[in-house]
Each structure stands twice: as structure tokens, then as C-alpha cells.
Design a protein around this motif. Structure first.
Motif, PDB file in Angstrom:
ATOM      1  N   GLY A 145      -8.083  -5.645  -7.988  1.00  0.00           N
ATOM      2  CA  GLY A 145      -7.751  -5.089  -6.678  1.00  0.00           C
ATOM      3  C   GLY A 145      -6.982  -5.830  -5.794  1.00  0.00           C
ATOM      4  O   GLY A 145      -6.410  -7.029  -6.095  1.00  0.00           O
ATOM      5  N   ASN A 146      -6.234  -5.282  -4.689  1.00  0.00           N
ATOM      6  CA  ASN A 146      -5.720  -6.091  -3.714  1.00  0.00           C
ATOM      7  C   ASN A 146      -6.115  -5.809  -2.417  1.00  0.00           C
ATOM      8  O   ASN A 146      -5.867  -4.614  -1.971  1.00  0.00           O
ATOM      9  CB  ASN A 146      -4.031  -5.808  -3.778  1.00  0.00           C
ATOM     10  CG  ASN A 146      -3.255  -6.781  -2.894  1.00  0.00           C
ATOM     11  OD1 ASN A 146      -3.615  -7.091  -1.848  1.00  0.00           O
ATOM     12  ND2 ASN A 146      -2.219  -7.131  -3.526  1.00  0.00           N
ATOM     13  N   GLN A 192       4.330   0.191  -2.983  1.00  0.00           N
ATOM     14  CA  GLN A 192       3.935   0.034  -4.401  1.00  0.00           C
ATOM     15  C   GLN A 192       2.944   0.959  -4.876  1.00  0.00           C
ATOM     16  O   GLN A 192       3.072   1.388  -6.048  1.00  0.00           O
ATOM     17  CB  GLN A 192       3.619  -1.536  -4.359  1.00  0.00           C
ATOM     18  CG  GLN A 192       3.223  -1.845  -5.801  1.00  0.00           C
ATOM     19  CD  GLN A 192       2.974  -3.404  -5.559  1.00  0.00           C
ATOM     20  OE1 GLN A 192       3.296  -4.298  -4.725  1.00  0.00           O
ATOM     21  NE2 GLN A 192       1.952  -3.988  -6.712  1.00  0.00           N
ATOM     22  N   GLU A 193       1.833   1.089  -4.289  1.00  0.00           N
ATOM     23  CA  GLU A 193       0.734   1.959  -4.530  1.00  0.00           C
ATOM     24  C   GLU A 193       0.935   3.348  -4.123  1.00  0.00           C
ATOM     25  O   GLU A 193       0.082   4.269  -4.493  1.00  0.00           O
ATOM     26  CB  GLU A 193      -0.364   1.190  -3.877  1.00  0.00           C
ATOM     27  CG  GLU A 193      -0.778  -0.103  -4.531  1.00  0.00           C
ATOM     28  CD  GLU A 193      -1.059  -0.107  -5.878  1.00  0.00           C
ATOM     29  OE1 GLU A 193      -1.456   0.906  -6.580  1.00  0.00           O
ATOM     30  OE2 GLU A 193      -1.022  -1.236  -6.577  1.00  0.00           O
ATOM     31  N   GLU A 194       2.084   3.621  -3.393  1.00  0.00           N
ATOM     32  CA  GLU A 194       2.174   5.241  -2.942  1.00  0.00           C
ATOM     33  C   GLU A 194       1.039   5.795  -2.276  1.00  0.00           C
ATOM     34  O   GLU A 194       0.557   6.869  -2.423  1.00  0.00           O
ATOM     35  CB  GLU A 194       2.712   5.891  -4.153  1.00  0.00           C
ATOM     36  CG  GLU A 194       3.986   5.422  -4.776  1.00  0.00           C
ATOM     37  CD  GLU A 194       4.448   6.421  -5.740  1.00  0.00           C
ATOM     38  OE1 GLU A 194       3.414   7.043  -6.533  1.00  0.00           O
ATOM     39  OE2 GLU A 194       5.645   6.421  -6.306  1.00  0.00           O
ATOM     40  N   PHE A 195       0.687   5.025  -1.050  1.00  0.00           N
ATOM     41  CA  PHE A 195      -0.566   5.649  -0.419  1.00  0.00           C
ATOM     42  C   PHE A 195      -0.258   6.803   0.348  1.00  0.00           C
ATOM     43  O   PHE A 195      -0.960   7.362   0.502  1.00  0.00           O
ATOM     44  CB  PHE A 195      -0.857   4.420   0.478  1.00  0.00           C
ATOM     45  CG  PHE A 195      -2.150   4.704   1.432  1.00  0.00           C
ATOM     46  CD1 PHE A 195      -3.429   5.006   0.868  1.00  0.00           C
ATOM     47  CD2 PHE A 195      -2.124   5.067   2.684  1.00  0.00           C
ATOM     48  CE1 PHE A 195      -4.411   5.178   1.589  1.00  0.00           C
ATOM     49  CE2 PHE A 195      -3.089   5.176   3.725  1.00  0.00           C
ATOM     50  CZ  PHE A 195      -4.180   5.268   2.925  1.00  0.00           C
ATOM     51  N   PHE A 206      -3.860  -4.890   0.446  1.00  0.00           N
ATOM     52  CA  PHE A 206      -3.374  -3.352   0.390  1.00  0.00           C
ATOM     53  C   PHE A 206      -4.681  -2.510   1.165  1.00  0.00           C
ATOM     54  O   PHE A 206      -4.211  -1.555   2.075  1.00  0.00           O
ATOM     55  CB  PHE A 206      -3.203  -3.208  -0.986  1.00  0.00           C
ATOM     56  CG  PHE A 206      -2.084  -3.480  -1.534  1.00  0.00           C
ATOM     57  CD1 PHE A 206      -1.318  -4.603  -0.817  1.00  0.00           C
ATOM     58  CD2 PHE A 206      -1.884  -3.312  -2.720  1.00  0.00           C
ATOM     59  CE1 PHE A 206      -0.174  -5.238  -1.553  1.00  0.00           C
ATOM     60  CE2 PHE A 206      -0.702  -3.773  -3.541  1.00  0.00           C
ATOM     61  CZ  PHE A 206       0.220  -4.808  -2.755  1.00  0.00           C
ATOM     62  N   PHE A 246      -8.247   0.435  -4.148  1.00  0.00           N
ATOM     63  CA  PHE A 246      -7.362  -0.801  -3.960  1.00  0.00           C
ATOM     64  C   PHE A 246      -8.266  -2.139  -3.989  1.00  0.00           C
ATOM     65  O   PHE A 246      -8.016  -3.160  -4.348  1.00  0.00           O
ATOM     66  CB  PHE A 246      -6.779  -0.785  -2.339  1.00  0.00           C
ATOM     67  CG  PHE A 246      -5.688   0.222  -2.259  1.00  0.00           C
ATOM     68  CD1 PHE A 246      -4.977   0.594  -3.334  1.00  0.00           C
ATOM     69  CD2 PHE A 246      -5.226   0.544  -0.955  1.00  0.00           C
ATOM     70  CE1 PHE A 246      -4.046   1.630  -3.273  1.00  0.00           C
ATOM     71  CE2 PHE A 246      -4.268   1.449  -0.851  1.00  0.00           C
ATOM     72  CZ  PHE A 246      -3.697   1.819  -1.853  1.00  0.00           C
ATOM     73  N   GLU A 279      -7.415  10.861 -10.214  1.00  0.00           N
ATOM     74  CA  GLU A 279      -6.485   9.626  -9.532  1.00  0.00           C
ATOM     75  C   GLU A 279      -5.264  10.020  -8.822  1.00  0.00           C
ATOM     76  O   GLU A 279      -4.980   9.435  -7.818  1.00  0.00           O
ATOM     77  CB  GLU A 279      -6.265   8.679 -10.751  1.00  0.00           C
ATOM     78  CG  GLU A 279      -5.677   7.416 -10.287  1.00  0.00           C
ATOM     79  CD  GLU A 279      -5.378   6.414 -11.308  1.00  0.00           C
ATOM     80  OE1 GLU A 279      -4.684   5.297 -11.012  1.00  0.00           O
ATOM     81  OE2 GLU A 279      -5.821   6.539 -12.367  1.00  0.00           O
ATOM     82  N   GLU A 302      -9.024   6.463  -2.449  1.00  0.00           N
ATOM     83  CA  GLU A 302      -7.766   5.637  -2.359  1.00  0.00           C
ATOM     84  C   GLU A 302      -8.136   4.056  -1.991  1.00  0.00           C
ATOM     85  O   GLU A 302      -7.495   3.252  -2.775  1.00  0.00           O
ATOM     86  CB  GLU A 302      -6.510   6.193  -1.991  1.00  0.00           C
ATOM     87  CG  GLU A 302      -5.253   5.568  -2.598  1.00  0.00           C
ATOM     88  CD  GLU A 302      -5.011   5.900  -3.982  1.00  0.00           C
ATOM     89  OE1 GLU A 302      -4.018   4.902  -4.498  1.00  0.00           O
ATOM     90  OE2 GLU A 302      -5.586   6.561  -4.619  1.00  0.00           O
ATOM     91  N   ALA A 324       0.830  -1.027  -0.102  1.00  0.00           N
ATOM     92  CA  ALA A 324      -0.249  -0.220  -0.147  1.00  0.00           C
ATOM     93  C   ALA A 324       0.969   1.058   0.252  1.00  0.00           C
ATOM     94  O   ALA A 324       0.589   2.138  -0.752  1.00  0.00           O
ATOM     95  CB  ALA A 324      -0.962   0.195   1.254  1.00  0.00           C
TER      96      ALA A 324
END
Length: 293
Positions: free
Chosen positions: A255-256, A79-82, A259, A247, A235, A243, A76
Motif C-alpha cells: 500500500g501507500n 494515480q489511484e482515481e479516488f 495516499f 490504500f 473494487e 478505498e 490518491a
């Protein structure tokens, strides 16, 4: 020494304590369970065949060699730059609270000290706007935002959230100001203060707990908002709640879930810290708003 009539029966004490314990368990369980599951893999936390896998971490251990893993948080945040959504959230919350409290304190003070009849109707109109579904305001803003190329950025979302939140802030602060005797203003003016100086140096310090309480509710409205932020932000400018929803994936994108679980824990934890830090001011502010004089 308390009389027998004033003593609380032992059975009632036990029942009250038992109720509090059960209520705390029911209230805390969802967060604790989510926090525990955030260190598991999806096959464990959402296991249908055997729910005990969420406790033991059988599949997690088979995958990572240990019953706990931080893969959800790494995915999160890295990788996904939360963290970008976290920054956007706090930018939105800061300016929503700042704007709402600035307008709310000045407007609430002016209305509480006004003797005109239109004050009541202004508050009623504000209450009507607050009772309207937020989505109706968003729909009205979409067309001009698209035409003026303002859709998708943070300032437009801040404007809409302030518009939605301002009636509530105005009502809250107006009630706090009404509980402060007008004699304080008059005493300050006798000492040489102007109206604004009396407001700044005398009235605001007295009702500071009420300002903090109102500010916290404004913060929570912006922090937890989904309808407005999901419709008005692109986005790259999403806040935390949209956000997290992203996920989970959509019909067209995979999705994941883990995350999202890790992000939910990350988004919830600051609220506990915030409430614990300001708990005295919140209780004091709510009490001040409920007691006359």
C-alpha cells in the motif's frame, strides 16, 4: 442588576473557559496533525527516529526540494482515481438519505397519529433491529445477492444501509411528530385539507429542522460506513472508507500510507462544511425533539 448569588465566580469562569480551550485543542489536534502530515513524505510523518521531522519536513525537502508536497493528493486522486470512490459515496448517501427520510417521515407521522396499541410494539421491534450488529444483516443478504448476481453493485448496498438505518430514522421522526400538537392537523382539515395535504403543507414545514437533523445523521451513517460497503461492493464500486483502507495495503499487496492520509483529509473536510452549513437547523432540530409542545 444581578445579585451576588446569581453571579458566576471568576474562578469558575476561568476554569470553564480553560476546559473549553483544552477540549477544542484535543478534539481538533488529530485532524490538524493529519492535515499537516498529508503534505509530507512517509519518512517524515511516520518518523520513529525523530518526530520533529513531521514538523520540519526534512526528508520531504530532500526529496522534492521543499518542506511540503502534494504528492499524496496527486497519487490518491489522479494515480489511484479516488474521485471514483467520492462519486460512489455521494450516490449511496443521496439515495440512502432520500429513501430513509421518505419512509421515515410517512411512517413516523402515521405512527404518531395512530391510536392503536400495536404502534408501541412496532417501534420496539424497530429498536431491536437497530440494536443488532449491522454485520448480521449483511451476512443474511450475502447468499441471495450472490445467487441473483447482485453482489458488488451500489443499489444492493443502498438497500442494506436503508434497512439498517430505517429504525433509527423512524424513531427520531416519530419523536418529532409527537411534539407537534394534533390540533394543527385538525385545523388544516377544517380549512379543507386532506390528511396528506395537512401533512405536506402544515406539519412538515413546522418540523423541517427535525427532518434536516435526521437526514444528517442518516447521511453520516452511510458516509462513514465500512462494514457493509467493504463486504457488499466490488473494487470498482468502492466508497471512500473502503478505498482508504485499500490504500493501506494487505498481506499480499503493498500500500501507500500517504495516499491514505491524503484521502482521509479529503473525506473529512466535507463533513466540517456540512455541519457548519446546517448547524442552526441541527441545534433547532435537537431542541425541538427534546422539548414537549
Amino acid at each position: 442588576m444581578a445579585s451576588k448569588a446569581q453571579r458566576t465566580p471568576t474562578g469558575l469562569k476561568i476554569a470553564a473557559n480553560l476546559f473549553v480551550v483544552v477540549w477544542l485543542i484535543l478534539a481538533a489536534f488529530p485532524f490538524l496533525w493529519t492535515f499537516w502530515g498529508s503534505f509530507k513524505v512517509e519518512l517524515d510523518f511516520f518518523s520513529i527516529a525523530d518526530w520533529t521531522n513531521a514538523l520540519t519536513g526534512k526528508n520531504t525537502e530532500a526529496t522534492y526540494g521543499r518542506p511540503f508536497t502534494g504528492a499524496g493528493y496527486h497519487g490518491a486522486w489522479v494515480q489511484e482515481e479516488f474521485w471514483r470512490a467520492v462519486i460512489n459515496t455521494f450516490i449511496v448517501c443521496f439515495f440512502v438519505v432520500l429513501t430513509s427520510l421518505t419512509i421515515g417521515t410517512l411512517g413516523g407521522y402515521a405512527l404518531s397519529r395512530s391510536g392503536f396499541r400495536y404502534t408501541f410494539w412496532l417501534l420496539i421491534i424497530a429498536l431491536i433491529f437497530r440494536a443488532m450488529p449491522p454485520i448480521t444483516l449483511v451476512a443474511g443478504y450475502l447468499l441471495p445477492f450472490f445467487e441473483w448476481n447482485l453482489w458488488g453493485i451500489l443499489p444492493t448496498t443502498i438497500i442494506v444501509l436503508v434497512a439498517i438505518n430505517q429504525p433509527f430514522t423512524l424513531w427520531m421522526l416519530h419523536s418529532f411528530f409527537q411534539n407537534i400538537p394534533k390540533e394543527l392537523d385538525e385545523s388544516a382539515k377544517v380549512d379543507g385539507c386532506t390528511q396528506f395535504q395537512a401533512f405536506r403543507h402544515v406539519i412538515v414545514p413546522v418540523m423541517w429542522p427535525g427532518v434536516i437533523t435526521t437526514g444528517l445523521f442518516s447521511f453520516l451513517l452511510a458516509y462513514n460506513d465500512f462494514a457493509v460497503t467493504s463486504m457488499l461492493l466490488s473494487e470498482s464500486n468502492r466508497t471512500m472508507v473502503p478505498e482508504i483502507a485499500a490504500f493501506l495495503g494487505t498481506t499480499y499487496t503493498e500500500g501507500n500510507v500517504m495516499f491514505a492520509v491524503a484521502a482521509v483529509v479529503s473525506a473529512t473536510a466535507p463533513l466540517f462544511v456540512l455541519v457548519m452549513f446546517f448547524q442552526r437547523q441541527i441545534v433547532s432540530g435537537l431542541t425541538a425533539g427534546a422539548v414537549k409542545g
